[in-house]
Scaffold this active site. Structure first.
Site, PDB file in Angstrom:
ATOM      1  N   ALA A 362      -0.941  -0.654  -4.056  1.00  0.00           N
ATOM      2  CA  ALA A 362      -1.979   0.328  -4.367  1.00  0.00           C
ATOM      3  C   ALA A 362      -3.104  -0.311  -5.185  1.00  0.00           C
ATOM      4  CB  ALA A 362      -1.364   1.501  -5.135  1.00  0.00           C
ATOM      5  N   GLY A 365      -6.605  -1.747  -0.667  1.00  0.00           N
ATOM      6  CA  GLY A 365      -7.681  -2.405   0.062  1.00  0.00           C
ATOM      7  C   GLY A 365      -7.210  -3.630   0.836  1.00  0.00           C
ATOM      8  N   LYS A 366      -6.440  -4.477   0.183  1.00  0.00           N
ATOM      9  CA  LYS A 366      -5.935  -5.681   0.852  1.00  0.00           C
ATOM     10  C   LYS A 366      -4.885  -5.312   1.906  1.00  0.00           C
ATOM     11  CE  LYS A 366      -6.752  -8.658  -3.176  1.00  0.00           C
ATOM     12  NZ  LYS A 366      -7.111  -7.604  -4.157  1.00  0.00           N
ATOM     13  N   ASP A 384       4.866  -0.245  -4.033  1.00  0.00           N
ATOM     14  CA  ASP A 384       4.189   0.023  -5.310  1.00  0.00           C
ATOM     15  C   ASP A 384       5.052   0.956  -6.147  1.00  0.00           C
ATOM     16  OD1 ASP A 384       1.189  -0.605  -6.325  1.00  0.00           O
ATOM     17  OD2 ASP A 384       1.918   1.253  -7.231  1.00  0.00           O
ATOM     18  N   ASP A 412      10.047  -0.373  -7.907  1.00  0.00           N
ATOM     19  CA  ASP A 412       9.701  -1.470  -8.808  1.00  0.00           C
ATOM     20  C   ASP A 412      10.086  -2.770  -8.113  1.00  0.00           C
ATOM     21  OD1 ASP A 412       9.900  -3.502 -10.818  1.00  0.00           O
ATOM     22  OD2 ASP A 412      10.073  -1.959 -12.357  1.00  0.00           O
ATOM     23  N   CYS A 483      -7.360 -10.720 -10.006  1.00  0.00           N
ATOM     24  CA  CYS A 483      -8.819 -10.546 -10.134  1.00  0.00           C
ATOM     25  C   CYS A 483      -9.233 -10.988 -11.534  1.00  0.00           C
ATOM     26  CB  CYS A 483      -9.236  -9.104  -9.848  1.00  0.00           C
ATOM     27  SG  CYS A 483      -8.487  -7.868 -10.923  1.00  0.00           S
TER      28      CYS A 483
END
Length: 546
Positions: A362, A365-366, A384, A412, A483
Protein backbone atom coordinates in the site's frame (compact mmCIF):
# COMPACT_ATOMS: atom_id res chain seq x y z
CA UNK A 1 4.33 9.65 -4.94
CA UNK A 2 4.62 7.11 -2.24
CA UNK A 3 6.09 8.95 0.69
CA UNK A 4 6.11 6.81 3.81
CA UNK A 5 5.32 9.03 6.72
CA UNK A 6 2.90 7.37 9.11
CA UNK A 7 4.04 6.59 12.66
CA UNK A 8 6.49 3.71 12.87
CA UNK A 9 3.89 1.62 14.66
CA UNK A 10 1.96 1.48 11.41
CA UNK A 11 4.79 -0.69 9.99
CA UNK A 12 4.39 0.85 6.56
CA UNK A 13 5.19 4.49 7.05
CA UNK A 14 3.50 5.88 3.99
CA UNK A 15 1.13 8.75 3.53
CA UNK A 16 -2.39 7.51 4.08
CA UNK A 17 -5.47 8.35 2.11
CA UNK A 18 -5.82 12.13 2.45
CA UNK A 19 -8.85 14.05 3.56
CA UNK A 20 -10.12 15.31 0.22
CA UNK A 21 -11.42 18.85 0.28
CA UNK A 22 -14.27 19.39 -2.12
CA UNK A 23 -16.41 22.38 -2.92
CA UNK A 24 -19.74 21.34 -1.51
CA UNK A 25 -21.99 24.35 -1.25
CA UNK A 26 -23.25 25.54 2.11
CA UNK A 27 -26.77 26.82 2.42
CA UNK A 28 -27.03 30.44 3.42
CA UNK A 29 -29.53 33.24 3.48
CA UNK A 30 -28.72 36.12 1.13
CA UNK A 31 -27.45 39.43 2.36
CA UNK A 32 -25.42 40.32 5.40
CA UNK A 33 -25.01 37.31 7.66
CA UNK A 34 -25.65 37.27 11.38
CA UNK A 35 -22.06 36.18 11.94
CA UNK A 36 -20.75 39.34 10.32
CA UNK A 37 -22.69 41.59 12.70
CA UNK A 38 -21.28 40.53 16.02
CA UNK A 39 -17.99 39.98 17.74
CA UNK A 40 -17.48 36.23 17.36
CA UNK A 41 -16.94 36.03 21.08
CA UNK A 42 -13.82 36.74 23.08
CA UNK A 43 -12.16 33.76 24.67
CA UNK A 44 -11.36 33.69 28.36
CA UNK A 45 -8.50 36.06 29.10
CA UNK A 46 -6.12 33.20 29.89
CA UNK A 47 -6.97 31.03 26.89
CA UNK A 48 -3.46 31.26 25.51
CA UNK A 49 -1.57 28.95 23.22
CA UNK A 50 -2.71 25.41 23.84
CA UNK A 51 -5.57 26.56 26.07
CA UNK A 52 -8.90 24.86 26.34
CA UNK A 53 -11.04 27.40 24.53
CA UNK A 54 -13.28 25.22 22.36
CA UNK A 55 -13.12 27.45 19.29
CA UNK A 56 -9.48 26.48 18.87
CA UNK A 57 -10.43 22.80 18.90
CA UNK A 58 -11.77 21.69 15.51
CA UNK A 59 -12.12 18.13 16.83
CA UNK A 60 -14.63 19.19 19.51
CA UNK A 61 -18.19 17.92 18.98
CA UNK A 62 -20.68 20.36 17.46
CA UNK A 63 -22.23 22.75 19.93
CA UNK A 64 -25.91 22.23 20.66
CA UNK A 65 -27.64 25.55 20.40
CA UNK A 66 -31.25 24.42 20.31
CA UNK A 67 -31.75 26.51 17.17
CA UNK A 68 -31.69 25.78 13.45
CA UNK A 69 -28.97 23.48 12.16
CA UNK A 70 -28.38 25.75 9.16
CA UNK A 71 -24.80 27.03 9.59
CA UNK A 72 -24.11 30.73 9.93
CA UNK A 73 -22.27 31.73 6.76
CA UNK A 74 -19.96 34.72 6.97
CA UNK A 75 -19.58 36.49 3.65
CA UNK A 76 -17.17 39.16 4.88
CA UNK A 77 -14.09 37.13 5.75
CA UNK A 78 -11.69 35.68 3.20
CA UNK A 79 -13.06 32.19 2.72
CA UNK A 80 -9.93 30.43 1.57
CA UNK A 81 -7.89 32.02 4.38
CA UNK A 82 -10.44 30.88 6.96
CA UNK A 83 -10.31 27.30 5.70
CA UNK A 84 -6.50 27.44 5.47
CA UNK A 85 -6.22 28.64 9.08
CA UNK A 86 -8.36 25.76 10.35
CA UNK A 87 -6.49 23.17 8.29
CA UNK A 88 -3.20 24.52 9.66
CA UNK A 89 -4.57 24.16 13.19
CA UNK A 90 -5.52 20.56 12.49
CA UNK A 91 -2.20 19.82 10.75
CA UNK A 92 -0.34 21.05 13.83
CA UNK A 93 -2.24 18.43 15.82
CA UNK A 94 -1.51 15.74 13.24
CA UNK A 95 -5.17 15.45 12.28
CA UNK A 96 -5.08 16.84 8.74
CA UNK A 97 -2.92 16.26 5.67
CA UNK A 98 -1.08 19.25 4.27
CA UNK A 99 -0.45 18.38 0.62
CA UNK A 100 -3.84 17.39 -0.74
CA UNK A 101 -4.94 16.30 -4.16
CA UNK A 102 -8.39 17.79 -3.99
CA UNK A 103 -11.33 16.14 -5.64
CA UNK A 104 -15.05 16.83 -5.48
CA UNK A 105 -15.98 13.52 -3.95
CA UNK A 106 -18.11 12.02 -1.19
CA UNK A 107 -18.67 14.29 1.78
CA UNK A 108 -15.10 15.43 2.36
CA UNK A 109 -15.81 19.10 1.73
CA UNK A 110 -18.74 18.91 4.10
CA UNK A 111 -16.45 17.45 6.76
CA UNK A 112 -13.92 20.24 6.31
CA UNK A 113 -16.61 22.91 6.51
CA UNK A 114 -17.75 21.27 9.73
CA UNK A 115 -14.30 21.74 11.20
CA UNK A 116 -14.33 25.37 10.08
CA UNK A 117 -17.68 26.05 11.72
CA UNK A 118 -16.73 24.38 15.00
CA UNK A 119 -13.42 26.23 15.15
CA UNK A 120 -14.42 29.72 14.00
CA UNK A 121 -18.05 29.85 15.02
CA UNK A 122 -19.24 30.37 11.43
CA UNK A 123 -19.05 28.74 8.02
CA UNK A 124 -17.64 30.08 4.78
CA UNK A 125 -19.34 30.22 1.43
CA UNK A 126 -18.93 27.63 -1.31
CA UNK A 127 -15.26 27.23 -2.25
CA UNK A 128 -14.68 27.33 -5.99
CA UNK A 129 -11.72 25.68 -7.73
CA UNK A 130 -9.55 28.78 -7.31
CA UNK A 131 -10.30 28.88 -3.57
CA UNK A 132 -9.41 25.19 -3.20
CA UNK A 133 -6.14 25.74 -5.06
CA UNK A 134 -5.31 28.72 -2.81
CA UNK A 135 -6.04 26.74 0.34
CA UNK A 136 -3.64 23.99 -0.75
CA UNK A 137 -0.91 26.45 -1.80
CA UNK A 138 -1.15 28.52 1.38
CA UNK A 139 -1.26 25.56 3.75
CA UNK A 140 1.61 23.67 2.11
CA UNK A 141 3.75 26.80 1.76
CA UNK A 142 3.10 27.99 5.30
CA UNK A 143 4.05 24.59 6.70
CA UNK A 144 7.23 24.42 4.58
CA UNK A 145 8.36 27.85 5.76
CA UNK A 146 7.13 27.49 9.35
CA UNK A 147 10.52 27.75 11.05
CA UNK A 148 11.48 30.81 9.01
CA UNK A 149 8.09 32.46 9.53
CA UNK A 150 7.95 31.74 13.27
CA UNK A 151 11.44 33.21 13.74
CA UNK A 152 10.29 36.45 12.10
CA UNK A 153 6.99 36.57 14.01
CA UNK A 154 8.85 36.12 17.30
CA UNK A 155 11.35 38.82 16.27
CA UNK A 156 8.54 41.29 15.61
CA UNK A 157 6.63 40.61 18.81
CA UNK A 158 7.27 43.09 21.64
CA UNK A 159 8.38 40.26 23.95
CA UNK A 160 9.23 36.60 23.40
CA UNK A 161 6.42 35.55 25.75
CA UNK A 162 3.91 37.28 23.46
CA UNK A 163 4.83 34.68 20.83
CA UNK A 164 5.13 31.73 23.21
CA UNK A 165 1.71 32.47 24.76
CA UNK A 166 -0.02 33.26 21.48
CA UNK A 167 -3.27 31.36 21.00
CA UNK A 168 -3.11 28.80 18.18
CA UNK A 169 -5.65 30.35 15.80
CA UNK A 170 -4.03 33.79 16.02
CA UNK A 171 -0.65 32.25 15.27
CA UNK A 172 -2.01 30.49 12.17
CA UNK A 173 -3.54 33.72 10.86
CA UNK A 174 -0.20 35.50 11.31
CA UNK A 175 1.65 32.65 9.61
CA UNK A 176 -0.67 32.92 6.62
CA UNK A 177 -0.12 36.66 6.39
CA UNK A 178 3.66 36.32 6.61
CA UNK A 179 3.72 33.61 3.95
CA UNK A 180 1.56 35.67 1.59
CA UNK A 181 3.77 38.72 1.99
CA UNK A 182 7.15 37.00 1.89
CA UNK A 183 6.62 34.16 -0.58
CA UNK A 184 3.45 34.76 -2.61
CA UNK A 185 3.82 38.50 -3.12
CA UNK A 186 0.10 39.07 -2.59
CA UNK A 187 -0.73 42.83 -2.59
CA UNK A 188 0.01 44.22 0.86
CA UNK A 189 -3.38 45.88 1.34
CA UNK A 190 -5.19 42.59 0.66
CA UNK A 191 -3.01 40.57 3.06
CA UNK A 192 -3.39 43.06 5.90
CA UNK A 193 -7.09 43.81 5.45
CA UNK A 194 -8.22 40.20 5.01
CA UNK A 195 -6.15 38.68 7.81
CA UNK A 196 -7.06 41.48 10.22
CA UNK A 197 -10.74 40.97 9.43
CA UNK A 198 -10.43 37.21 9.93
CA UNK A 199 -8.75 37.70 13.32
CA UNK A 200 -11.40 40.19 14.45
CA UNK A 201 -14.35 38.04 13.44
CA UNK A 202 -12.94 34.65 14.45
CA UNK A 203 -11.33 35.90 17.67
CA UNK A 204 -11.93 39.52 18.83
CA UNK A 205 -11.06 43.09 17.82
CA UNK A 206 -7.86 43.10 19.87
CA UNK A 207 -6.54 40.11 17.96
CA UNK A 208 -7.16 41.94 14.71
CA UNK A 209 -5.25 44.94 16.02
CA UNK A 210 -2.26 42.74 16.85
CA UNK A 211 -2.32 41.16 13.38
CA UNK A 212 -2.49 44.65 11.86
CA UNK A 213 0.51 45.92 13.83
CA UNK A 214 2.75 42.91 13.22
CA UNK A 215 1.97 42.62 9.49
CA UNK A 216 2.65 46.33 8.98
CA UNK A 217 5.98 45.95 10.76
CA UNK A 218 6.83 43.11 8.40
CA UNK A 219 5.90 45.14 5.34
CA UNK A 220 8.15 47.99 6.43
CA UNK A 221 11.08 45.66 7.03
CA UNK A 222 10.56 43.93 3.69
CA UNK A 223 10.40 47.24 1.81
CA UNK A 224 13.68 48.37 3.40
CA UNK A 225 15.30 44.95 2.92
CA UNK A 226 16.00 44.72 6.65
CA UNK A 227 14.35 41.48 7.76
CA UNK A 228 15.94 40.35 11.06
CA UNK A 229 17.43 37.07 9.84
CA UNK A 230 20.28 35.27 11.63
CA UNK A 231 23.83 35.58 10.33
CA UNK A 232 25.62 32.49 9.06
CA UNK A 233 28.68 32.61 11.27
CA UNK A 234 30.41 30.79 14.10
CA UNK A 235 31.13 27.06 14.34
CA UNK A 236 29.42 24.35 12.29
CA UNK A 237 26.61 23.95 14.81
CA UNK A 238 25.87 27.69 14.89
CA UNK A 239 25.91 27.93 11.10
CA UNK A 240 23.55 24.96 10.83
CA UNK A 241 21.13 26.65 13.25
CA UNK A 242 21.14 29.82 11.15
CA UNK A 243 20.67 27.89 7.90
CA UNK A 244 17.85 25.87 9.44
CA UNK A 245 15.95 29.13 10.04
CA UNK A 246 16.74 30.73 6.68
CA UNK A 247 15.84 27.56 4.73
CA UNK A 248 13.21 26.33 7.20
CA UNK A 249 14.43 22.80 7.92
CA UNK A 250 15.18 20.95 11.17
CA UNK A 251 18.72 21.54 12.43
CA UNK A 252 19.54 17.83 12.44
CA UNK A 253 18.72 17.52 8.73
CA UNK A 254 20.85 20.55 7.86
CA UNK A 255 23.83 19.23 9.82
CA UNK A 256 23.50 15.74 8.37
CA UNK A 257 23.24 16.94 4.77
CA UNK A 258 26.18 19.33 5.11
CA UNK A 259 28.23 16.49 6.59
CA UNK A 260 27.43 13.93 3.90
CA UNK A 261 26.57 16.05 0.85
CA UNK A 262 28.59 19.21 1.38
CA UNK A 263 27.22 22.70 2.03
CA UNK A 264 26.53 23.62 -1.59
CA UNK A 265 24.55 20.45 -2.31
CA UNK A 266 22.70 20.75 1.01
CA UNK A 267 21.53 24.27 0.12
CA UNK A 268 20.37 23.07 -3.31
CA UNK A 269 18.45 20.25 -1.69
CA UNK A 270 16.69 22.60 0.76
CA UNK A 271 15.79 24.94 -2.08
CA UNK A 272 14.29 21.98 -3.95
CA UNK A 273 12.32 20.91 -0.89
CA UNK A 274 10.90 24.43 -0.56
CA UNK A 275 9.83 24.70 -4.19
CA UNK A 276 6.38 23.90 -5.57
CA UNK A 277 6.46 20.21 -6.49
CA UNK A 278 5.87 18.62 -9.86
CA UNK A 279 3.38 15.78 -10.07
CA UNK A 280 3.76 12.97 -12.56
CA UNK A 281 1.00 11.00 -14.23
CA UNK A 282 1.56 7.44 -15.47
CA UNK A 283 -0.70 6.35 -18.31
CA UNK A 284 -2.49 3.04 -17.82
CA UNK A 285 -1.56 0.98 -20.85
CA UNK A 286 -3.53 -2.03 -19.55
CA UNK A 287 -6.73 -0.16 -20.33
CA UNK A 288 -5.50 0.51 -23.85
CA UNK A 289 -4.41 4.11 -23.34
CA UNK A 290 -1.21 5.62 -24.70
CA UNK A 291 0.74 8.64 -23.54
CA UNK A 292 -0.56 10.50 -26.59
CA UNK A 293 -4.12 9.83 -25.38
CA UNK A 294 -3.25 11.31 -22.00
CA UNK A 295 -1.54 14.31 -23.59
CA UNK A 296 -4.64 14.97 -25.72
CA UNK A 297 -6.85 14.99 -22.61
CA UNK A 298 -4.46 17.33 -20.80
CA UNK A 299 -4.48 19.69 -23.76
CA UNK A 300 -8.29 19.63 -23.79
CA UNK A 301 -8.21 20.55 -20.08
CA UNK A 302 -5.63 23.28 -20.79
CA UNK A 303 -3.22 21.68 -18.35
CA UNK A 304 0.41 22.43 -19.18
CA UNK A 305 2.58 19.30 -19.23
CA UNK A 306 6.06 18.04 -19.97
CA UNK A 307 6.87 14.63 -21.42
CA UNK A 308 9.02 12.54 -19.13
CA UNK A 309 12.14 10.54 -19.88
CA UNK A 310 9.98 7.48 -19.10
CA UNK A 311 7.60 6.60 -21.93
CA UNK A 312 4.52 6.08 -19.74
CA UNK A 313 4.82 9.38 -17.82
CA UNK A 314 4.02 13.06 -18.18
CA UNK A 315 4.74 15.80 -15.64
CA UNK A 316 2.55 18.70 -14.52
CA UNK A 317 3.18 21.47 -12.00
CA UNK A 318 -0.33 22.92 -11.94
CA UNK A 319 -3.69 21.59 -12.99
CA UNK A 320 -4.03 18.52 -10.78
CA UNK A 321 -7.43 19.80 -9.67
CA UNK A 322 -8.62 19.79 -13.29
CA UNK A 323 -7.21 16.28 -13.85
CA UNK A 324 -9.07 14.92 -10.83
CA UNK A 325 -12.36 16.64 -11.58
CA UNK A 326 -12.25 15.45 -15.18
CA UNK A 327 -12.17 11.89 -13.85
CA UNK A 328 -8.91 10.80 -15.49
CA UNK A 329 -7.94 8.76 -12.43
CA UNK A 330 -11.39 7.33 -11.77
CA UNK A 331 -11.82 6.15 -15.34
CA UNK A 332 -8.45 4.38 -15.15
CA UNK A 333 -6.64 6.45 -17.76
CA UNK A 334 -3.73 7.27 -15.47
CA UNK A 335 -2.34 7.19 -11.94
CA UNK A 336 -0.36 9.74 -9.93
CA UNK A 337 3.16 8.36 -9.59
CA UNK A 338 6.63 9.87 -9.62
CA UNK A 339 9.13 8.64 -12.17
CA UNK A 340 11.51 7.78 -9.33
CA UNK A 341 9.02 5.07 -8.33
CA UNK A 342 8.71 4.05 -11.96
CA UNK A 343 12.44 3.43 -12.13
CA UNK A 344 12.17 1.16 -9.08
CA UNK A 345 9.73 -0.95 -11.10
CA UNK A 346 12.26 -0.94 -13.93
CA UNK A 347 14.82 -2.34 -11.49
CA UNK A 348 12.34 -5.11 -10.60
CA UNK A 349 11.92 -5.74 -14.34
CA UNK A 350 8.63 -7.70 -14.23
CA UNK A 351 8.37 -10.24 -17.03
CA UNK A 352 5.21 -12.03 -18.28
CA UNK A 353 4.62 -15.29 -16.43
CA UNK A 354 6.52 -14.32 -13.28
CA UNK A 355 5.25 -14.43 -9.71
CA UNK A 356 6.06 -11.27 -7.76
CA UNK A 357 5.60 -10.39 -4.10
CA UNK A 358 5.24 -6.72 -3.13
CA UNK A 359 5.98 -6.95 0.58
CA UNK A 360 4.76 -3.54 1.75
CA UNK A 361 2.38 -2.79 -1.06
CA UNK A 362 0.00 0.00 0.00
CA UNK A 363 -0.84 2.50 -1.36
CA UNK A 364 -0.07 0.42 -4.44
CA UNK A 365 1.49 2.57 -7.12
CA UNK A 366 4.37 0.18 -7.74
CA UNK A 367 2.04 -2.83 -7.40
CA UNK A 368 -0.16 -1.56 -10.23
CA UNK A 369 2.79 -0.66 -12.44
CA UNK A 370 4.42 -4.07 -11.96
CA UNK A 371 1.14 -5.84 -12.72
CA UNK A 372 0.72 -3.82 -15.92
CA UNK A 373 4.19 -4.93 -17.04
CA UNK A 374 3.15 -8.61 -16.83
CA UNK A 375 0.93 -8.21 -19.91
CA UNK A 376 -1.81 -10.37 -18.43
CA UNK A 377 0.48 -13.31 -17.61
CA UNK A 378 1.74 -13.83 -14.09
CA UNK A 379 0.72 -12.78 -10.58
CA UNK A 380 1.51 -9.99 -8.15
CA UNK A 381 0.82 -10.63 -4.46
CA UNK A 382 0.27 -7.40 -2.54
CA UNK A 383 1.05 -7.79 1.16
CA UNK A 384 0.42 -5.03 3.68
CA UNK A 385 -0.32 -4.70 7.37
CA UNK A 386 -3.02 -2.06 6.82
CA UNK A 387 -6.29 -3.68 5.75
CA UNK A 388 -8.02 -0.42 4.84
CA UNK A 389 -5.24 0.66 2.52
CA UNK A 390 -5.19 -2.78 0.92
CA UNK A 391 -8.87 -2.34 0.14
CA UNK A 392 -8.11 0.97 -1.58
CA UNK A 393 -5.30 -0.74 -3.51
CA UNK A 394 -7.68 -3.42 -4.80
CA UNK A 395 -10.26 -0.81 -5.79
CA UNK A 396 -7.54 0.86 -7.86
CA UNK A 397 -6.56 -2.52 -9.32
CA UNK A 398 -10.14 -3.04 -10.48
CA UNK A 399 -10.22 0.44 -11.99
CA UNK A 400 -7.03 -0.39 -13.89
CA UNK A 401 -8.31 -3.81 -15.03
CA UNK A 402 -5.60 -5.53 -13.02
CA UNK A 403 -7.64 -7.20 -10.28
CA UNK A 404 -7.20 -10.62 -11.93
CA UNK A 405 -3.40 -10.19 -11.75
CA UNK A 406 -3.15 -8.77 -8.22
CA UNK A 407 -3.97 -10.73 -5.06
CA UNK A 408 -4.06 -8.91 -1.72
CA UNK A 409 -2.68 -10.44 1.47
CA UNK A 410 -3.36 -8.80 4.81
CA UNK A 411 -0.58 -9.42 7.31
CA UNK A 412 2.73 -8.51 8.92
CA UNK A 413 5.60 -9.46 6.62
CA UNK A 414 7.68 -10.70 9.55
CA UNK A 415 5.03 -13.22 10.55
CA UNK A 416 3.87 -14.08 7.04
CA UNK A 417 7.38 -14.93 5.82
CA UNK A 418 7.89 -17.41 8.66
CA UNK A 419 4.62 -19.22 7.98
CA UNK A 420 4.41 -19.15 4.17
CA UNK A 421 5.76 -21.95 2.03
CA UNK A 422 5.24 -20.01 -1.23
CA UNK A 423 8.35 -18.72 -2.98
CA UNK A 424 8.41 -16.03 -5.65
CA UNK A 425 10.47 -15.22 -8.72
CA UNK A 426 10.88 -11.65 -7.53
CA UNK A 427 10.27 -10.00 -4.19
CA UNK A 428 10.07 -6.21 -3.82
CA UNK A 429 10.60 -4.70 -0.39
CA UNK A 430 9.75 -1.03 -0.76
CA UNK A 431 10.64 -0.41 2.84
CA UNK A 432 9.22 2.10 5.31
CA UNK A 433 11.75 4.91 5.53
CA UNK A 434 12.36 8.49 6.59
CA UNK A 435 10.96 9.85 3.33
CA UNK A 436 13.86 12.32 3.04
CA UNK A 437 13.69 12.05 -0.74
CA UNK A 438 10.12 13.32 -1.01
CA UNK A 439 10.14 16.42 1.22
CA UNK A 440 9.08 18.71 -1.63
CA UNK A 441 5.79 16.82 -1.95
CA UNK A 442 5.34 16.22 1.77
CA UNK A 443 5.62 19.69 3.28
CA UNK A 444 4.92 18.56 6.84
CA UNK A 445 7.21 15.52 6.83
CA UNK A 446 10.35 17.47 7.75
CA UNK A 447 8.73 18.52 11.04
CA UNK A 448 7.53 14.99 11.83
CA UNK A 449 10.94 13.35 11.59
CA UNK A 450 13.61 13.16 14.28
CA UNK A 451 17.15 11.82 14.05
CA UNK A 452 16.09 9.07 16.46
CA UNK A 453 13.56 7.89 13.85
CA UNK A 454 16.43 6.84 11.59
CA UNK A 455 17.77 4.50 14.26
CA UNK A 456 14.35 2.86 14.68
CA UNK A 457 13.80 2.65 10.94
CA UNK A 458 17.18 1.06 10.31
CA UNK A 459 16.32 -1.76 12.74
CA UNK A 460 12.93 -2.22 11.09
CA UNK A 461 14.43 -2.22 7.60
CA UNK A 462 16.88 -4.95 8.60
CA UNK A 463 14.06 -7.06 10.05
CA UNK A 464 11.96 -6.67 6.94
CA UNK A 465 14.85 -7.46 4.60
CA UNK A 466 15.60 -10.64 6.51
CA UNK A 467 11.92 -11.62 6.29
CA UNK A 468 11.55 -10.74 2.60
CA UNK A 469 14.57 -12.87 1.75
CA UNK A 470 12.71 -15.98 2.96
CA UNK A 471 10.16 -15.54 0.15
CA UNK A 472 12.67 -15.56 -2.74
CA UNK A 473 13.03 -18.69 -4.91
CA UNK A 474 16.51 -20.10 -5.51
CA UNK A 475 17.81 -18.07 -8.43
CA UNK A 476 15.18 -15.41 -7.75
CA UNK A 477 15.69 -11.70 -7.13
CA UNK A 478 15.13 -9.56 -4.04
CA UNK A 479 14.75 -5.83 -4.71
CA UNK A 480 15.18 -3.40 -1.82
CA UNK A 481 14.00 0.17 -2.30
CA UNK A 482 13.25 3.36 -0.34
CA UNK A 483 12.21 6.94 -1.00
CA UNK A 484 15.13 8.16 1.12
CA UNK A 485 18.39 9.81 0.12
CA UNK A 486 20.18 8.78 3.31
CA UNK A 487 23.01 6.26 2.94
CA UNK A 488 22.20 4.73 6.32
CA UNK A 489 18.80 3.58 5.03
CA UNK A 490 20.09 2.67 1.59
CA UNK A 491 23.61 1.43 0.79
CA UNK A 492 24.40 0.52 4.39
CA UNK A 493 21.32 -1.65 4.73
CA UNK A 494 22.19 -3.62 1.60
CA UNK A 495 25.84 -4.04 2.62
CA UNK A 496 24.86 -5.31 6.06
CA UNK A 497 22.24 -7.64 4.56
CA UNK A 498 24.73 -9.29 2.21
CA UNK A 499 27.08 -9.87 5.13
CA UNK A 500 24.27 -11.61 7.03
CA UNK A 501 23.05 -13.52 3.97
CA UNK A 502 25.93 -14.87 1.84
CA UNK A 503 23.35 -16.74 -0.27
CA UNK A 504 22.50 -13.37 -1.87
CA UNK A 505 24.74 -11.54 -4.31
CA UNK A 506 24.48 -7.89 -5.28
CA UNK A 507 23.62 -7.43 -8.96
CA UNK A 508 24.14 -4.04 -10.60
CA UNK A 509 21.16 -2.26 -12.14
CA UNK A 510 22.99 -1.64 -15.42
CA UNK A 511 20.59 -2.13 -18.32
CA UNK A 512 17.51 -1.60 -16.15
CA UNK A 513 17.71 2.20 -15.70
CA UNK A 514 19.60 4.98 -17.55
CA UNK A 515 23.29 5.28 -16.68
CA UNK A 516 22.84 8.67 -15.00
CA UNK A 517 20.85 6.96 -12.23
CA UNK A 518 23.43 4.25 -11.48
CA UNK A 519 25.91 4.71 -8.64
CA UNK A 520 29.49 3.50 -8.66
CA UNK A 521 28.41 0.47 -6.65
CA UNK A 522 25.67 -0.48 -9.11
CA UNK A 523 22.68 0.82 -7.15
CA UNK A 524 19.78 2.82 -8.56
CA UNK A 525 19.64 6.31 -7.05
CA UNK A 526 17.59 9.33 -8.08
CA UNK A 527 18.49 12.75 -6.70
CA UNK A 528 16.12 15.73 -6.46
CA UNK A 529 18.92 18.19 -7.24
CA UNK A 530 20.56 16.20 -10.04
CA UNK A 531 17.53 14.68 -11.76
CA UNK A 532 14.61 16.92 -10.69
CA UNK A 533 12.81 13.83 -9.39
CA UNK A 534 11.93 12.56 -5.95
CA UNK A 535 14.87 10.94 -4.20
CA UNK A 536 14.75 7.14 -4.33
CA UNK A 537 17.02 4.12 -4.06
CA UNK A 538 16.93 0.49 -5.20
CA UNK A 539 19.23 -2.54 -5.20
CA UNK A 540 18.96 -5.97 -6.87
CA UNK A 541 20.02 -9.01 -4.85
CA UNK A 542 20.10 -12.42 -6.54
CA UNK A 543 19.65 -15.60 -4.50
CA UNK A 544 21.94 -18.49 -5.28
CA UNK A 545 20.52 -21.71 -6.73
CA UNK A 546 21.58 -23.72 -3.67
Amino acid sequence: MEAKALPLSHFRARAGSPLLLSADASSAAPGRSRASRYDAGAPPSRAGRGGAWKRDDPEAPPRRTGTSKVPIVNFEVSHHRAVAAVRLLRADKGKAFVDLLNEKANDSGENEMGYVERTLGFSTRHLDDRDIRLVTVIVAGTVRWKRYIDYLIMSLCSEEKVFSNMEPLLLQILRIGFYEILKLNVPAYAVVDENVRLAKVALRPGAGNMVNAILRKLLLLKETDSLPLPKIEGDDRAQARALSIIYSHPVWMVRRWIRFLGKEEALKLMNWNNSDPYFSLRVNTTNGYTRDDLVTRLEDLQVHYEKSIMDEFVRIREGMQAVLQAGLLKEGMCAVQDESAGFVVSVVDPQPGETIMDCCAAPGGKTLFMASRLAGQGKVSALDINKGRLRILMEAAKCHNLDDIITDIHGDLRLYAKESTTKYDKVLLDAPCSGLGVLSKRADLRWNRQLEDLEELVCLQDELLDSASLLVKPGGVLIYSTCSIDHEENENRVTDFVQRHPEFTLQGVHGYVPAEFITGDGFYSSSPTKHSLDGAFAARLVRSMH
